[in-house]
Design an enzyme around this catalytic site. Sequence first.
Site, mmCIF file in Angstrom:
data_model
loop_
_atom_site.group_PDB
_atom_site.id
_atom_site.type_symbol
_atom_site.label_atom_id
_atom_site.label_comp_id
_atom_site.label_asym_id
_atom_site.label_seq_id
_atom_site.Cartn_x
_atom_site.Cartn_y
_atom_site.Cartn_z
ATOM 1 N N SER A 18 -17.068 -6.827 2.616
ATOM 2 C CA SER A 18 -17.306 -6.311 4.400
ATOM 3 C C SER A 18 -18.443 -7.206 4.941
ATOM 4 C CB SER A 18 -18.462 -5.259 3.761
ATOM 5 O OG SER A 18 -19.767 -5.413 3.103
ATOM 6 N N GLY A 19 -18.366 -7.204 5.581
ATOM 7 C CA GLY A 19 -19.733 -7.892 6.708
ATOM 8 C C GLY A 19 -19.067 -9.814 6.082
ATOM 9 N N ILE A 20 -19.256 -10.806 6.050
ATOM 10 C CA ILE A 20 -19.050 -12.290 6.071
ATOM 11 C C ILE A 20 -18.597 -12.451 5.338
ATOM 12 C CG2 ILE A 20 -19.694 -14.928 5.973
ATOM 13 C CD1 ILE A 20 -22.666 -13.584 6.945
ATOM 14 N N ASP A 60 -20.299 -7.112 -11.081
ATOM 15 C CA ASP A 60 -22.112 -7.061 -10.174
ATOM 16 C C ASP A 60 -22.609 -8.138 -11.325
ATOM 17 O OD1 ASP A 60 -24.629 -6.950 -9.617
ATOM 18 O OD2 ASP A 60 -25.158 -5.227 -11.160
ATOM 19 N N TYR A 152 -36.933 -12.240 1.221
ATOM 20 C CA TYR A 152 -34.906 -12.008 1.815
ATOM 21 C C TYR A 152 -35.834 -13.582 1.909
ATOM 22 C CZ TYR A 152 -31.108 -12.676 4.324
ATOM 23 O OH TYR A 152 -29.318 -12.962 4.340
ATOM 24 N N LYS A 156 -33.492 -17.171 -0.439
ATOM 25 C CA LYS A 156 -32.647 -17.773 0.555
ATOM 26 C C LYS A 156 -33.308 -19.549 0.483
ATOM 27 C CE LYS A 156 -29.372 -14.801 1.892
ATOM 28 N NZ LYS A 156 -27.721 -15.102 1.123
ATOM 29 N N VAL A 185 -26.045 -11.182 11.843
ATOM 30 C CA VAL A 185 -24.044 -10.956 11.983
ATOM 31 C C VAL A 185 -24.127 -9.544 11.776
ATOM 32 C CG1 VAL A 185 -22.544 -11.347 11.225
ATOM 33 C CG2 VAL A 185 -23.871 -13.481 10.618
ATOM 34 N N ALA A 191 -26.925 -2.940 10.477
ATOM 35 C CA ALA A 191 -27.292 -1.803 10.743
ATOM 36 C C ALA A 191 -27.556 -1.147 9.694
ATOM 37 C CB ALA A 191 -25.757 -1.274 11.011
#
Length: 244
Positions: A18-20, A60, A152, A156, A185, A191
């Site tokens: 999913s996503g990026i 994982d 987070y 990062k 994004v 969401a």
Amino acid sequence: MALPPWPPAHAVVSGGSSGIGLACARALARQGARVSLIARRPGPLAEAAEALGALALPADLSDPRAARAAAEAAEAAQGPCDLLIAAAGAVAPARIEDAAPDAFEAAYAANVATALNLARPLLPGMRARGAGRVVLIGSAAGLMGLPGLSAYSAAKFALRGAAEALRAECAPDGVRVSIAYPPDVDTPQLAAERPLRAPETAALAGTAGTMSAAAAAAAILRGARSGRFDVPLGLTAWAMLRLM
């Protein structure tokens, strides 16, 4: 130093369900690359792989042994990896005093260990061949510590430091390293995250806008193809990178 050829013959994409990650995989498949997708959730992963004609490898990646097994399976099935896009990640927004006791460890495992555990078994082959690309998906939150995203941001920031070290280690052997800094994004992860954000986090994020996954993927792949190290996505991330 010459750039490796493009499109890559074989791209390995983590977080590819999913996503990026999925958006990057979709773009690469359209360009003719063989794509291996790695993600934790077997169901969504199988659906994504079937839609793209890609190889699905549930794993994982926070577990080094699982990451090595997935990397070896990808190369055994589809040939040497020419491009790694490490897009697996997760965010649990919270102020420092409200964060779970293991929030920082969990953020590191999800956003840093997943990338490095997968890169380790793929790098020796790239270096031996004198070509290859590694693209790490960082965040604008890895350029500036953001309130309400302490764990987070810390993870990062760590990923950016690892990327800088990796670039220096790999440069003599012709392997290009890039790190992208996307803003918000439009993904399922965003969401799920938005309702949990502190007011100050939501206010800051609102000034940067939201990018589509397809636009983010296009910018990431342009940066990877050009061999750039820092790949800011959008004006806000570019400005943050310049300021930092």
